[in-house]
Design an enzyme around this catalytic site. Sequence first.
Site, PDB file in Angstrom:
ATOM      1  N   HIS A 217       3.179  12.503  -2.403  1.00  0.00           N
ATOM      2  CA  HIS A 217       3.853  11.661  -1.422  1.00  0.00           C
ATOM      3  C   HIS A 217       3.522  10.205  -1.702  1.00  0.00           C
ATOM      4  O   HIS A 217       2.369   9.870  -1.982  1.00  0.00           O
ATOM      5  CB  HIS A 217       3.399  12.018   0.005  1.00  0.00           C
ATOM      6  CG  HIS A 217       4.001  11.117   1.049  1.00  0.00           C
ATOM      7  ND1 HIS A 217       3.254  10.338   1.906  1.00  0.00           N
ATOM      8  CD2 HIS A 217       5.303  10.875   1.362  1.00  0.00           C
ATOM      9  CE1 HIS A 217       4.068   9.665   2.711  1.00  0.00           C
ATOM     10  NE2 HIS A 217       5.307   9.964   2.402  1.00  0.00           N
ATOM     11  N   SER A 218       4.554   9.343  -1.635  1.00  0.00           N
ATOM     12  CA  SER A 218       4.388   7.896  -1.640  1.00  0.00           C
ATOM     13  C   SER A 218       3.580   7.439  -2.861  1.00  0.00           C
ATOM     14  O   SER A 218       3.863   7.875  -3.980  1.00  0.00           O
ATOM     15  CB  SER A 218       3.748   7.478  -0.310  1.00  0.00           C
ATOM     16  OG  SER A 218       3.947   6.119  -0.068  1.00  0.00           O
ATOM     17  N   ILE A 219       2.561   6.601  -2.661  1.00  0.00           N
ATOM     18  CA  ILE A 219       1.845   6.059  -3.823  1.00  0.00           C
ATOM     19  C   ILE A 219       0.995   7.138  -4.506  1.00  0.00           C
ATOM     20  O   ILE A 219       0.533   6.950  -5.635  1.00  0.00           O
ATOM     21  CB  ILE A 219       1.009   4.817  -3.426  1.00  0.00           C
ATOM     22  CG1 ILE A 219       0.616   3.982  -4.650  1.00  0.00           C
ATOM     23  CG2 ILE A 219      -0.215   5.194  -2.621  1.00  0.00           C
ATOM     24  CD1 ILE A 219       1.789   3.420  -5.425  1.00  0.00           C
ATOM     25  N   HIS A 362       9.738   7.907   6.225  1.00  0.00           N
ATOM     26  CA  HIS A 362       8.905   8.015   5.025  1.00  0.00           C
ATOM     27  C   HIS A 362       8.006   9.254   5.031  1.00  0.00           C
ATOM     28  O   HIS A 362       7.614   9.736   3.986  1.00  0.00           O
ATOM     29  CB  HIS A 362       8.079   6.736   4.881  1.00  0.00           C
ATOM     30  CG  HIS A 362       7.261   6.671   3.633  1.00  0.00           C
ATOM     31  ND1 HIS A 362       7.775   6.995   2.394  1.00  0.00           N
ATOM     32  CD2 HIS A 362       5.967   6.337   3.419  1.00  0.00           C
ATOM     33  CE1 HIS A 362       6.820   6.841   1.473  1.00  0.00           C
ATOM     34  NE2 HIS A 362       5.712   6.457   2.081  1.00  0.00           N
TER      35      HIS A 362
END
Length: 385
Positions: A217-219, A362
């Site tokens: 997920h994400s970074i 997000h």
Amino acid sequence: MISSTLFGLASLASAALAAANCTGINAISPKCASKEALHHRDFFYVGGHYVAGAAGNLTYDQLYVEKLTPARGVNQSRPVVLFHGGGTSGVTWLNTPDNRKGFASHLLDYGYQVYIVDQTSVGRGSAENLNDYVMRIGSTAEISEKGFTAPEITNAYPQSQQHTQWPGSGLKGDPIFDAFESTFIPLTSNLTVQELSMRSSGCQLLSLIGPSFLVSHSIGALHPLLLSNDCPSLVAGNINLEPGNIPFQSYVGNATSSVGRTSARPWGMTNTHVTYDPPIANSSELAYKLVGDDTPANRSCYMQTGTIHKLTEVAKVKYVALTGSASPHITYEHCVIDFLQQAGVNAEWIKLADKGIVGNGHFGYLELNSPQIAGVVHEWIQSSC
Ligand SMILES: *[C@@H]1O[C@H](CO)[C@@H](O)[C@H](O)[C@H]1NC(C)=O
Ligand SMILES: *[C@@H]1O[C@H](CO)[C@@H](O)[C@H](O)[C@H]1NC(C)=O
Ligand SMILES: *[C@@H]1O[C@H](CO)[C@@H](O)[C@H](O)[C@H]1NC(C)=O
Ligand SMILES: *[C@@H]1O[C@H](CO)[C@@H](O)[C@H](O)[C@H]1NC(C)=O
Ligand SMILES: *[C@@H]1O[C@H](CO)[C@@H](O)[C@H](O)[C@H]1NC(C)=O
Ligand SMILES: *[C@@H]1O[C@H](CO)[C@@H](O)[C@H](O)[C@H]1NC(C)=O
Ligand SMILES: *[C@@H]1O[C@H](CO)[C@@H](O)[C@H](O)[C@H]1NC(C)=O
């Protein structure tokens, strides 16, 4: 004496009869049932090395890994390894802030062997080396509200108005938001040292468990990309929920405009070296320029220019990004896909809305329709086995 005992029993009985309030942190009560899939849990620390200090030898850079095994047994050929995003930890894959079944449990239900890591220096990951791992604050409540849980209120991009899937108001004071916000913990601001330790321990983990599907997920997407580069034969597929490693630039919170962007990731999608062809010794040899119109609904992107360097190792692994229809990422995720495709990677983009899954921000994997998102991940894995 007798009557007061009876009174005590009676009030216990009536408390048990009253429906328990299991909202947010209240679910910690013994009266609230777990929604998680039945599983066994083991933990390991993988990799790391001794560093001699004045007081003795300390282990640095080891990776915390939990192994979750479905109680009724594993029936999928490849494990799944979950990589959390920035500011949180592996707990993000467990029960959701509103106490529904977590993402790991959905995968356990499908029959996968599931591994969950805490990034090195984060959570139960090692941070002995505080000289290099300079820590910084996690996400503030205000960043979380604007960027993750209630982007519709600030309306920084038009798609935010379609956000419907966050449980509760998504604002400070709401018990579900408060439970979510409490999962944010300090993270390191030195992504160089973290990437180096994650790629060393990460490939060791994969060599111990065999080729696996990596879900990030994400970074957290930095790490599967680096492992795809370093040990591609051990990565069965690279699945990115809203990847945060946008080529050469970062966005912070609600800041999708050019004002909110900072330059980042000199190697394109990473801070440390990856293999390019023609080879480069220094990231300054990559030439890139901003392309595309820049609007709040669809952002401009950095692409290579001149000699196009290919990501030859990363390209050995199938790549997919999944993006929510109301997330800030829907305005710039094409930058990831376009950059990877230009670099020769078979990168696929699943816009969840195209699958009829709408209204996600997000943190879609925590939102109300998270079972459907787990279903898309499962389907993609099945089609890639
Ligand atoms: C349940 O607890 C939450 C958090 O303390 C509170 O906001 C909510 O009003 C409670 N709900 C009921 C029905 O009592
Ligand atoms: C740390 O380990 C090294 C190598 O095994 C050893 O030589 C050294 O004495 C140890 N340091 C301390 C302080 O015990
Ligand atoms: C594994 O078991 C789960 C749960 O019963 C089922 O949904 C899934 O289809 C099974 N998969 C395989 C490959 O047998
Ligand atoms: C984004 O957040 C900042 C700081 O909290 C705020 O001042 C600004 O108005 C917001 N921008 C948009 C476009 O909502
Ligand atoms: C970040 O980590 C790298 C690798 O360990 C180290 O060389 C560098 O000095 C660190 N930078 C900062 C600002 O601490
Ligand atoms: C990479 O190139 C830049 C710009 O030419 C230079 O400043 C830097 O020292 C180089 N880095 C290395 C590790 O050689
Ligand atoms: C968004 O911009 C990119 C170029 O950065 C372009 O290829 C794409 O078609 C645009 N998407 C939409 C929906 O306008």
